[in-house]
Design a protein around this motif. Sequence first.
Motif, PDB file in Angstrom:
ATOM      1  N   ASP B 180       0.829  -1.207   0.000  1.00 11.42           N
ATOM      2  CA  ASP B 180       0.000   0.000   0.000  1.00 11.42           C
ATOM      3  C   ASP B 180       0.863   1.257   0.000  1.00 11.42           C
ATOM      4  O   ASP B 180       0.479   2.287  -0.560  1.00 11.42           O
ATOM      5  CB  ASP B 180      -0.931  -0.013   1.218  1.00 11.42           C
ATOM      6  N   GLU B 181       2.031   1.141   0.608  1.00 10.69           N
ATOM      7  CA  GLU B 181       2.959   2.277   0.619  1.00 10.69           C
ATOM      8  C   GLU B 181       3.385   2.613  -0.819  1.00 10.69           C
ATOM      9  O   GLU B 181       3.415   3.781  -1.221  1.00 10.69           O
ATOM     10  CB  GLU B 181       4.173   1.866   1.460  1.00 10.69           C
ATOM     11  N   LYS B 199      -0.621  -8.201  -3.593  1.00  8.70           N
ATOM     12  CA  LYS B 199      -0.415  -9.104  -2.456  1.00  8.70           C
ATOM     13  C   LYS B 199      -1.660  -9.235  -1.585  1.00  8.70           C
ATOM     14  O   LYS B 199      -1.835 -10.233  -0.895  1.00  8.70           O
ATOM     15  CB  LYS B 199       0.774  -8.629  -1.610  1.00  8.70           C
ATOM     16  N   THR B 200      -2.516  -8.208  -1.590  1.00  9.50           N
ATOM     17  CA  THR B 200      -3.711  -8.253  -0.739  1.00  9.50           C
ATOM     18  C   THR B 200      -4.985  -8.427  -1.565  1.00  9.50           C
ATOM     19  O   THR B 200      -6.088  -8.375  -1.025  1.00  9.50           O
ATOM     20  CB  THR B 200      -3.824  -6.964   0.097  1.00  9.50           C
ATOM     21  N   THR B 201      -4.842  -8.621  -2.885  1.00 10.08           N
ATOM     22  CA  THR B 201      -6.015  -8.759  -3.746  1.00 10.08           C
ATOM     23  C   THR B 201      -6.222 -10.233  -4.079  1.00 10.08           C
ATOM     24  O   THR B 201      -5.310 -10.884  -4.586  1.00 10.08           O
ATOM     25  CB  THR B 201      -5.828  -7.957  -5.053  1.00 10.08           C
ATOM     26  N   GLU B 202      -7.418 -10.742  -3.780  1.00 18.94           N
ATOM     27  CA  GLU B 202      -7.664 -12.163  -4.046  1.00 18.94           C
ATOM     28  C   GLU B 202      -7.948 -12.429  -5.514  1.00 18.94           C
ATOM     29  O   GLU B 202      -7.428 -13.363  -6.101  1.00 18.94           O
ATOM     30  CB  GLU B 202      -8.835 -12.654  -3.203  1.00 18.94           C
ATOM     31  N   ASN B 203      -8.820 -11.604  -6.090  1.00 14.18           N
ATOM     32  CA  ASN B 203      -9.217 -11.829  -7.481  1.00 14.18           C
ATOM     33  C   ASN B 203      -8.666 -10.706  -8.353  1.00 14.18           C
ATOM     34  O   ASN B 203      -9.302  -9.673  -8.540  1.00 14.18           O
ATOM     35  CB  ASN B 203     -10.736 -11.912  -7.574  1.00 14.18           C
ATOM     36  N   MET B 204      -7.475 -10.924  -8.887  1.00 14.72           N
ATOM     37  CA  MET B 204      -6.819  -9.882  -9.686  1.00 14.72           C
ATOM     38  C   MET B 204      -7.622  -9.557 -10.946  1.00 14.72           C
ATOM     39  O   MET B 204      -7.678  -8.414 -11.387  1.00 14.72           O
ATOM     40  CB  MET B 204      -5.414 -10.341 -10.086  1.00 14.72           C
ATOM     41  N   ARG B 205      -8.217 -10.602 -11.516  1.00 12.90           N
ATOM     42  CA  ARG B 205      -8.962 -10.410 -12.756  1.00 12.90           C
ATOM     43  C   ARG B 205     -10.087  -9.394 -12.556  1.00 12.90           C
ATOM     44  O   ARG B 205     -10.248  -8.457 -13.349  1.00 12.90           O
ATOM     45  CB  ARG B 205      -9.518 -11.776 -13.157  1.00 12.90           C
ATOM     46  N   GLU B 206     -10.841  -9.545 -11.456  1.00 14.55           N
ATOM     47  CA  GLU B 206     -11.927  -8.603 -11.171  1.00 14.55           C
ATOM     48  C   GLU B 206     -11.397  -7.237 -10.745  1.00 14.55           C
ATOM     49  O   GLU B 206     -11.977  -6.202 -11.078  1.00 14.55           O
ATOM     50  CB  GLU B 206     -12.826  -9.170 -10.066  1.00 14.55           C
ATOM     51  N   GLY B 225       4.041 -14.038 -15.142  1.00 15.89           N
ATOM     52  CA  GLY B 225       3.415 -14.856 -14.106  1.00 15.89           C
ATOM     53  C   GLY B 225       1.920 -14.618 -13.939  1.00 15.89           C
ATOM     54  O   GLY B 225       1.214 -14.269 -14.889  1.00 15.89           O
ATOM     55  N   GLU B 226       1.438 -14.834 -12.719  1.00 13.39           N
ATOM     56  CA  GLU B 226      -0.004 -14.824 -12.455  1.00 13.39           C
ATOM     57  C   GLU B 226      -0.659 -13.467 -12.721  1.00 13.39           C
ATOM     58  O   GLU B 226      -1.818 -13.399 -13.119  1.00 13.39           O
ATOM     59  CB  GLU B 226      -0.271 -15.215 -10.998  1.00 13.39           C
ATOM     60  N   ILE B 227       0.081 -12.395 -12.455  1.00 13.21           N
ATOM     61  CA  ILE B 227      -0.492 -11.068 -12.685  1.00 13.21           C
ATOM     62  C   ILE B 227      -0.813 -10.909 -14.170  1.00 13.21           C
ATOM     63  O   ILE B 227      -1.895 -10.447 -14.546  1.00 13.21           O
ATOM     64  CB  ILE B 227       0.474  -9.969 -12.192  1.00 13.21           C
ATOM     65  N   SER B 228       0.114 -11.329 -15.007  1.00 13.98           N
ATOM     66  CA  SER B 228      -0.103 -11.182 -16.450  1.00 13.98           C
ATOM     67  C   SER B 228      -1.220 -12.087 -16.951  1.00 13.98           C
ATOM     68  O   SER B 228      -1.897 -11.766 -17.930  1.00 13.98           O
ATOM     69  CB  SER B 228       1.198 -11.440 -17.201  1.00 13.98           C
TER      70      SER B 228
END
Lengths: 333, 333
Positions: B180-181, B199-206, B225-228
């Motif tokens: 968050d910083e 890191k704190t977001t469960e559903n990145m797609r949404e 990776g997963e973010i992409s």
Amino acid sequence: MQTSQTILLKKRPKGKPSLEDFEFTHTEIPTLKEGEVLLKSLYLSVDPYLRGRMSNAPSYIAPFEVGQPIESGIVAEVLESKAAGLGAGDYVFGALAWKEMQVTKARSLTKVDPKVAPLSAYLGVLGLTGLTAYLGMMEIGKPKKGETLLVSGAAGAVGSIVGQIGKILGMHVVGIAGSDEKLALMQSKFGFDAGINYKTTENMREAIAKVCPTGVDVYFDNVGGEISEAVLFNINKFSRTINCGAISVYNTTEAPKSISVQSFLVKKSSLMQGFVVFDYADKHPAAIQQLAAWMKEGKLTYTETIREGFDQVPQAFLDLFEGKNQGKMVVKL
Amino acid sequence: MQTSQTILLKKRPKGKPSLEDFEFTHTEIPTLKEGEVLLKSLYLSVDPYLRGRMSNAPSYIAPFEVGQPIESGIVAEVLESKAAGLGAGDYVFGALAWKEMQVTKARSLTKVDPKVAPLSAYLGVLGLTGLTAYLGMMEIGKPKKGETLLVSGAAGAVGSIVGQIGKILGMHVVGIAGSDEKLALMQSKFGFDAGINYKTTENMREAIAKVCPTGVDVYFDNVGGEISEAVLFNINKFSRTINCGAISVYNTTEAPKSISVQSFLVKKSSLMQGFVVFDYADKHPAAIQQLAAWMKEGKLTYTETIREGFDQVPQAFLDLFEGKNQGKMVVKL
């Protein structure tokens, strides 16, 4: 009122489509209005991309509606016309409903000439198939003489034209296909330099390296999946991949996983670009001219698998996913 | 003969690098020959791409040799010169060995001016970092006013400049980062419109869909990776992805798997292209001019994480993979 035999989408396929997803029915043929023509379908195109339209997922083209006719490229004869420029006995191409007879607006149709090429060719080499091969190569592949072109689905409608274009442009051309018979045809009829039978090859990565000794510069990808994974290990710096289709995953119900492409692309400054022929509509006329010229010069030939009879349309479509076609799959009605 | 402290590659890392992969030693400083300069290192750049050079795998740049010094971007002061155009007291930038002092040929160095920008900026916003951001955006991203730009690794050295360039060009700019910083800094200092803490977001797609309500037109991908994967579900028709790095997978020992990109690219006529700044060397001078102009106009700022001391160089490098830097990570010697 007259009726026509018609094929509807009965339900959306889960995974691999089957005959139960289609329904034969009769629909009414309305009276001709101003600007319309009455058509009799002669040749009907079945194409892998139709699988996408049978699903409800967002894509580059609207999905078919359940209970409504399926549509694809059709060459038809004009039986009656209330439209300027078209008369009975003319031949036309259009994106039309899977009906034996239909009424449609004339302005969405293209007149075709059976003296330039056989009518079925307007569904293939001189239609969307040829345009897909040519524009994918030119707009994304940007081929250079002496480079290596690798084509997957190489014995298919698009792939066999892609390979010939590669040879016309002076490339080393390698095709991947699923039978030795297809490989033989690719080399004897279409001039490919080498081929790989992915069904009998254990290590695709090494097999590609062997027949592409200087690496892959342009990869025309019709299939996706494991074959495309193996290609990644063989791409050259600044290579271009044309993502034309992913027939290997069209029928999967979950998003399939593959080796991540990102680090390969970074290491090789490599490009991958998705492509549908409709993106380049303004370039279609010039492309058709070039393809027709190459045909006339004897540099470009084609093969087609012709099924007969309106009742065979769904099966012909299903057979695409079994690789039962050589070149363009067409149904003669 | 004088010696200099030097950092060697002791062994090739397996997976994540550790301090044991580096060795501190002393190397001799040879006598100056014609065309050479004696340099004292002042600022040393540590960068994720160095991980690739520590492996033996083929890449866009030759691997480091085991037992030899590591190299990266360094700003140095000229102590002695036998080269025209450079004298004692001048400052230079170059791809140099991890040594406190070294002799090198003058022609591989670029003179830098501490009056235009602080010396460390030549390792960041006015160096390869700024060039990577600018040329990736311009040559591959081809941004248009009003489009949406998504940046991963957005608080990193490249990402924070990419976001600012997006804002200068009138885009809606969203960043993905790991705290968050970092998100707060992105928005307050660099003008990003929105941010996502992966890191704190469960559903990145949404989460991406929410902050990119009209979809993603340009994705500047530093992580892979997963973010992409999640981004793929949010790309627009004709979107462009700049594959600049894949820090999330640099330390994996097997080729990682992700959702296959091919069918997404086909459906969206979308482009992905790998990129290294060295591909566009001819465009570097004009790009630096533009970046310096934006800095002068107050439109472009930067942040850096400065570690102190030559003995801290390996740890600073390792900390990149823990996301311990904000902006460019630099070691002041």
